[in-house]
Design an enzyme around this catalytic site. Structure first.
Site, mmCIF file in Angstrom:
data_model
loop_
_atom_site.group_PDB
_atom_site.id
_atom_site.type_symbol
_atom_site.label_atom_id
_atom_site.label_comp_id
_atom_site.label_asym_id
_atom_site.label_seq_id
_atom_site.Cartn_x
_atom_site.Cartn_y
_atom_site.Cartn_z
ATOM 1 N N ARG A 231 37.588 57.102 3.584
ATOM 2 C CA ARG A 231 38.068 57.259 4.952
ATOM 3 C C ARG A 231 36.986 56.767 5.901
ATOM 4 O O ARG A 231 35.792 57.041 5.674
ATOM 5 C CB ARG A 231 38.358 58.740 5.259
ATOM 6 C CG ARG A 231 39.611 59.297 4.622
ATOM 7 C CD ARG A 231 40.888 58.698 5.216
ATOM 8 N NE ARG A 231 42.098 59.236 4.616
ATOM 9 C CZ ARG A 231 42.787 58.663 3.636
ATOM 10 N NH1 ARG A 231 42.385 57.511 3.129
ATOM 11 N NH2 ARG A 231 43.884 59.213 3.167
ATOM 12 N N GLU A 260 41.586 53.072 12.640
ATOM 13 C CA GLU A 260 42.515 52.057 12.107
ATOM 14 C C GLU A 260 43.782 51.987 12.953
ATOM 15 O O GLU A 260 44.256 53.029 13.407
ATOM 16 C CB GLU A 260 42.889 52.417 10.657
ATOM 17 C CG GLU A 260 41.704 52.313 9.742
ATOM 18 C CD GLU A 260 42.007 52.794 8.322
ATOM 19 O OE1 GLU A 260 43.192 52.941 7.972
ATOM 20 O OE2 GLU A 260 41.045 53.026 7.582
ATOM 21 N N HIS A 278 42.791 48.399 4.788
ATOM 22 C CA HIS A 278 43.184 49.623 4.054
ATOM 23 C C HIS A 278 44.176 49.300 2.927
ATOM 24 O O HIS A 278 45.336 49.727 2.952
ATOM 25 C CB HIS A 278 43.776 50.661 5.018
ATOM 26 C CG HIS A 278 43.733 52.058 4.463
ATOM 27 N ND1 HIS A 278 43.504 53.168 5.231
ATOM 28 C CD2 HIS A 278 43.880 52.536 3.198
ATOM 29 C CE1 HIS A 278 43.532 54.262 4.482
ATOM 30 N NE2 HIS A 278 43.757 53.891 3.240
HETATM 31 C C1 8YV Z 1 47.402 54.755 1.485
HETATM 32 C C2 8YV Z 1 45.399 56.291 1.089
HETATM 33 O O1 8YV Z 1 47.139 53.555 2.112
HETATM 34 O O2 8YV Z 1 46.164 57.537 -0.731
HETATM 35 C C3 8YV Z 1 45.517 57.539 0.304
HETATM 36 O O3 8YV Z 1 44.925 58.541 0.710
HETATM 37 O O4 8YV Z 1 44.643 56.193 1.982
HETATM 38 C C4 8YV Z 1 46.210 55.108 0.706
HETATM 39 O O5 8YV Z 1 46.624 55.186 -0.595
HETATM 40 C C5 8YV Z 1 47.958 55.646 2.476
HETATM 41 O O6 8YV Z 1 47.749 56.985 2.276
HETATM 42 C C6 8YV Z 1 49.428 55.391 2.550
HETATM 43 O O7 8YV Z 1 49.974 56.229 3.393
#
Ligand code: 8YV
Length: 314
Positions: A231, A260, A278
Site C-alpha cells: 500500500r 492513487e 497497481h
Molecule cells: C487489487 C489489492 O488491485 O488485493 C489487494 O489488496 O490491492 C489488489 O489485489 C484491489 O484490491 C482490487 O480491488
C-alpha cells in the site's frame, strides 16, 4: 425471489463474474467509491450484502443497518472500517491466497526492472539511441541482499522467488517466525541498512502508516532499491521523492501510491524509478479467482453456510 445486493466499483470485476452476480442477485450498482460515497442509501437500508473492492468506510456502513456481509474483492481490507463492521455485526470477507503468486511475481519483476534498467533500456531502443552508443551499465542482482517488510503469505512467495535469483533473504515483521530459514531483523532501519533491496508487502492501514520514512530510506542508501507492492500509505511519499531526487536512495519499483491514481510528477520524470498502475493481482486468471471467491462468500452467506474467508471475529 433473488436476494438484493449492493455493488461498489463494478468496473474492477471481471465480466463473467458480473454476469454470474446478476444471474443470482438483484444487483444495485453504485459505480466507483466516490459515487458510492455520495449516493442516497436510504432505499437500501435493509439490503444484507455488499460486494466491494476493499472499500467500505464508516460513514457508508453506518447508513446500512440491514447489512450482514461485506464480500470484498482483494486481500487488503485497510479501506474497510472493520471496527464499525464489528459494531454492526457485519461479517467481512476478502480474497486471500489466490493472488499470492501474481503479486510476488510483480515484486520480483519490479526489483529486476529497477536494478537492470529494463524500462530505461526499452526506451533507449525505441528512441533510437542505441546506434549512437551503448546504454549505461546497470547493477548485478544475484548475491545481493533482500529485506522483506512483512513476511506473510505473499512475502513468503517473494522470498522463494528471490532464492532462485540467489538473493540473501531477511525480513522484518512485528514478531519473528519460527517456521522460516530467513534471518529476522527486529529493527526495520537496521534491516534497511544491511540490505540492497527493500520489498514492502506488509498490510496497510494506521499500524503501518509511513513506516518506511526518511530514516529507513536513508538507511537503504544511495545504491539501495525500494519495491512497494503493498500500500502506498506504508511509505512517506514526500520523503521517497526527496530521497530519490537527492540520490540518498538509489531507485524504486512502485506498484502502489499514497493517493492513487495520482502519481507525483517528480516520480513520473525519474528514469531510475519503474512505475506500475497497481497491477499486483491484475491478471485475467487471478482476477477471475478473486471474483469467484467474492461470489462464493455471497452464496455461502445467503445459503446460511459458514463464510469461506472471513477476516473479522464472528
Ligand atoms: C487489487 C489489492 O488491485 O488485493 C489487494 O489488496 O490491492 C489488489 O489485489 C484491489 O484490491 C482490487 O480491488
Amino acid at each position: 425471489m433473488k436476494p438484493e445486493i449492493l455493488l461498489v466499483n463494478n468496473a474492477m470485476f471481471p465480466e463473467t463474474i458480473l454476469q454470474a452476480m446478476h444471474e443470482a442477485y438483484v444487483v444495485h450498482e453504485f459505480g466507483g467509491p466516490k459515487a458510492a460515497a455520495e449516493a442516497d442509501l436510504q432505499p437500501f437500508a435493509q439490503v444484507q450484502a455488499l460486494a466491494t473492492t476493499g472499500w467500505a468506510p464508516e460513514s457508508f456502513l453506518k447508513q446500512l443497518p440491514g447489512l450482514r456481509l461485506v464480500s470484498s474483492f482483494g486481500v487488503g481490507y485497510d479501506g474497510i472500517a472493520i471496527d464499525q463492521a464489528n459494531e454492526q455485526r457485519v461479517a467481512v470477507t476478502n480474497t486471500p491466497e489466490v493472488l499470492n503468486e501474481d503479486v510476488a511475481d510483480l515484486a520480483l519483476a519490479l526489483l529486476l526492472a529497477a536494478s537492470r534498467g529494463l524500462v530505461e533500456g526499452d526506451r533507449y531502443v525505441r528512441e533510437g539511441r542505441w546506434p549512437s552508443g551503448w546504454m549505461r551499465l546497470t547493477r548485478n542482482v544475484s548475491g545481493r541482499k533482500l529485506g522483506i517488510l512483512g513476511l506473510g503469505r505473499i512475502g513468503l512467495e517473494i522470498a522463494r522467488r528471490a532464492e532462485a535469483f540467489r538473493l540473501e533473504v531477511s525480513y522484518h515483521n512485528r514478531n519473528a517466525r519460527d517456521d522460516v530459514p530467513y534471518r529476522y531483523h527486529p529493527s526495520l532501519v537496521e534491516m534497511a541498512r544491511e540490505v540492497d533491496y527493500l520489498v514492502i508487502i506488509c498490510v496497510g492501514g494506521p499500524a503501518t502508516q509511513n513506516l518506511v520514512n526518511r530514516e529507513v530510506l536513508e538507511a537503504l542508501g544511495p545504491e539501495g532499491i525500494l519495491v512497494n507492492v503493498s500500500r502506498g500509505s506504508v511509505v512517506d511519499e514526500d520523503a521517497l521523492v526527496q530521497a530519490l531526487e537527492s540520490g540518498t536512495l538509489g531507485g524504486a519499483g512502485l506498484d502502489v501510491f499514497a493517493r492513487e491514481p495520482h502519481v507525483p510528477e517528480e516520480l513520473i520524470r525519474m528514469p531510475h524509478v519503474v512505475l506500475q498502475p497497481h497491477q499486483g493481482s491484475a491478471t485475467v486468471e487471478t482476477r477471475q479467482r478473486m471474483g469467484q471467491l467474492v461470489l462464493d462468500n455471497l452464496e455461502a452467506y445467503f445459503a446460511g453456510r459458514p463464510l469461506l474467508t472471513q477476516v473479522n471475529p464472528f
